[in-house]
Design a protein around this motif. Structure first.
Motif, short mmCIF file in Angstrom:
data_model
loop_
_atom_site.label_atom_id
_atom_site.label_comp_id
_atom_site.label_asym_id
_atom_site.label_seq_id
_atom_site.Cartn_x
_atom_site.Cartn_y
_atom_site.Cartn_z
N ILE A 205 0.84 -1.20 0.00
CA ILE A 205 0.00 0.00 0.00
C ILE A 205 0.88 1.25 0.00
CG2 ILE A 205 -1.67 1.33 1.35
CD1 ILE A 205 -2.88 -1.41 2.21
N ALA A 206 1.96 1.23 0.77
CA ALA A 206 2.88 2.37 0.79
C ALA A 206 3.48 2.59 -0.59
CB ALA A 206 3.98 2.13 1.82
N GLN A 207 3.84 1.52 -1.29
CA GLN A 207 4.36 1.65 -2.65
C GLN A 207 3.33 2.30 -3.57
OE1 GLN A 207 5.52 -2.46 -3.53
NE2 GLN A 207 7.58 -1.68 -3.92
N LEU A 208 2.10 1.85 -3.46
CA LEU A 208 1.03 2.38 -4.30
C LEU A 208 0.81 3.87 -4.01
CD1 LEU A 208 -1.23 1.75 -6.37
CD2 LEU A 208 -2.71 1.28 -4.42
N LEU A 209 0.76 4.22 -2.73
CA LEU A 209 0.58 5.63 -2.37
C LEU A 209 1.71 6.48 -2.93
CD1 LEU A 209 -0.58 5.25 1.34
CD2 LEU A 209 -1.96 6.10 -0.57
N SER A 210 2.93 5.98 -2.84
CA SER A 210 4.08 6.71 -3.36
C SER A 210 3.97 6.91 -4.86
CB SER A 210 5.37 5.96 -3.01
OG SER A 210 6.48 6.62 -3.54
N GLN A 211 3.55 5.88 -5.57
CA GLN A 211 3.41 5.98 -7.02
C GLN A 211 2.31 6.95 -7.42
OE1 GLN A 211 2.80 1.90 -8.10
NE2 GLN A 211 4.97 1.38 -7.93
N TRP A 212 1.32 7.13 -6.56
CA TRP A 212 0.21 8.04 -6.84
C TRP A 212 0.50 9.44 -6.33
CZ3 TRP A 212 -5.15 7.19 -8.42
CH2 TRP A 212 -5.32 5.99 -9.11
N GLY A 213 1.75 9.69 -5.94
CA GLY A 213 2.14 11.03 -5.53
C GLY A 213 1.78 11.40 -4.10
N GLN A 214 1.49 10.41 -3.28
CA GLN A 214 1.14 10.66 -1.89
C GLN A 214 2.28 10.15 -0.99
OE1 GLN A 214 -2.83 9.49 -0.86
NE2 GLN A 214 -3.70 10.41 -2.68
N SER A 215 3.45 10.73 -1.19
CA SER A 215 4.66 10.29 -0.51
C SER A 215 4.58 10.44 1.01
CB SER A 215 5.87 11.04 -1.03
OG SER A 215 6.05 10.78 -2.39
N GLU A 216 3.97 11.52 1.47
CA GLU A 216 3.87 11.73 2.91
C GLU A 216 3.06 10.63 3.58
OE1 GLU A 216 2.69 15.64 4.11
OE2 GLU A 216 4.03 16.58 2.66
N LYS A 217 1.94 10.26 2.97
CA LYS A 217 1.12 9.18 3.53
C LYS A 217 1.88 7.85 3.47
CE LYS A 217 -3.47 11.04 2.64
NZ LYS A 217 -4.76 10.83 1.94
N ALA A 218 2.62 7.65 2.39
CA ALA A 218 3.39 6.42 2.25
C ALA A 218 4.47 6.32 3.33
CB ALA A 218 4.02 6.34 0.86
N GLU A 219 5.18 7.43 3.57
CA GLU A 219 6.21 7.43 4.60
C GLU A 219 5.61 7.19 5.98
OE1 GLU A 219 8.98 10.67 4.61
OE2 GLU A 219 9.07 10.69 2.42
N GLN A 220 4.46 7.80 6.22
CA GLN A 220 3.79 7.61 7.50
C GLN A 220 3.40 6.14 7.69
OE1 GLN A 220 0.28 10.03 8.02
NE2 GLN A 220 -0.10 9.28 10.08
N LEU A 221 2.90 5.53 6.65
CA LEU A 221 2.51 4.12 6.73
C LEU A 221 3.73 3.24 7.00
CD1 LEU A 221 0.27 2.01 6.52
CD2 LEU A 221 0.64 1.97 4.05
N LEU A 222 4.84 3.53 6.34
CA LEU A 222 6.07 2.76 6.58
C LEU A 222 6.54 2.92 8.02
CD1 LEU A 222 8.06 3.45 3.29
CD2 LEU A 222 7.02 1.28 3.99
N ASP A 223 6.47 4.14 8.55
CA ASP A 223 6.89 4.37 9.93
C ASP A 223 5.96 3.67 10.93
OD1 ASP A 223 9.01 5.90 9.04
OD2 ASP A 223 7.95 7.81 9.30
N GLU A 224 4.68 3.66 10.62
CA GLU A 224 3.71 3.01 11.51
C GLU A 224 3.85 1.49 11.50
OE1 GLU A 224 -0.07 4.51 10.23
OE2 GLU A 224 0.24 6.45 11.21
N MET A 225 4.46 0.96 10.45
CA MET A 225 4.65 -0.50 10.39
C MET A 225 5.48 -0.99 11.58
SD MET A 225 5.33 -1.25 6.34
CE MET A 225 6.03 -2.85 6.66
N LEU A 226 6.47 -0.23 11.97
CA LEU A 226 7.31 -0.64 13.10
C LEU A 226 6.52 -0.68 14.39
CD1 LEU A 226 10.53 1.39 12.21
CD2 LEU A 226 10.17 -1.07 11.95
N LEU A 227 5.60 0.27 14.56
CA LEU A 227 4.76 0.26 15.76
C LEU A 227 3.75 -0.88 15.72
CD1 LEU A 227 4.04 4.10 16.02
CD2 LEU A 227 5.62 2.76 17.43
N LYS A 228 3.21 -1.12 14.55
CA LYS A 228 2.16 -2.12 14.40
C LYS A 228 2.71 -3.55 14.42
CE LYS A 228 -1.59 -3.24 11.15
NZ LYS A 228 -2.20 -2.85 9.87
N TRP A 229 3.84 -3.79 13.76
CA TRP A 229 4.34 -5.14 13.58
C TRP A 229 5.59 -5.45 14.40
CZ3 TRP A 229 0.76 -7.89 11.48
CH2 TRP A 229 -0.12 -7.31 10.57
N GLY A 230 6.14 -4.45 15.07
CA GLY A 230 7.34 -4.69 15.87
C GLY A 230 8.60 -4.51 15.03
N THR A 231 9.71 -4.83 15.65
CA THR A 231 11.00 -4.60 15.01
C THR A 231 11.69 -5.90 14.60
OG1 THR A 231 12.05 -4.49 17.17
CG2 THR A 231 11.39 -2.40 16.17
#
Length: 113
Positions: free
Chosen positions: A35-61
């Protein structure tokens, strides 16, 4: 008004694509990454970066999650860099400008009349 309609259709298409990804990959780190890749391709880089950062909180390290988030950030930076480079190399008519192959200084001959 026409552009608003196209924008609404584009956002609706993006939401459908995101839902398709969720349906196929369920709720997994790979799903969030896609989903982050798709958002980035659609020009929504900020949302994509936020989703990538939230992955660490959601799924652990775990190593897999860290690898996915790092890969996502690296790909987004590379994509942004290539977009900037590509746009700088366009002429006014949107055709790519070609760099000269011969970089030696030109020789000028003066002929007296």
């Amino acid at each position: 008004m026409h552009s608003e309609t196209l924008n609404d259709l584009s956002l609706a298409g993006l939401q459908i694509a995101i839902q398709d990804i969720k349906d196929e990959l369920f709720d997994t780190p790979e799903c969030d990454y896609a989903i982050a890749q798709l958002l980035s391709q659609w020009g929504q880089s900020e949302k994509a970066e936020q989703l990538l950062d939230e992955m660490l909180l959601k799924w652990g390290t775990s190593p897999d999650v860290i690898a996915l988030t790092q890969r996502g950030h690296t790909e987004m930076k590379a994509e942004m860099t290539s977009e900037m480079t590509g746009s700088e190399l366009l002429a006014e008519n949107d055709e790519p400008m070609h760099k000269p192959t011969n970089t030696a200084p030109a020789q000028v001959r003066v002929v007296a009349a």
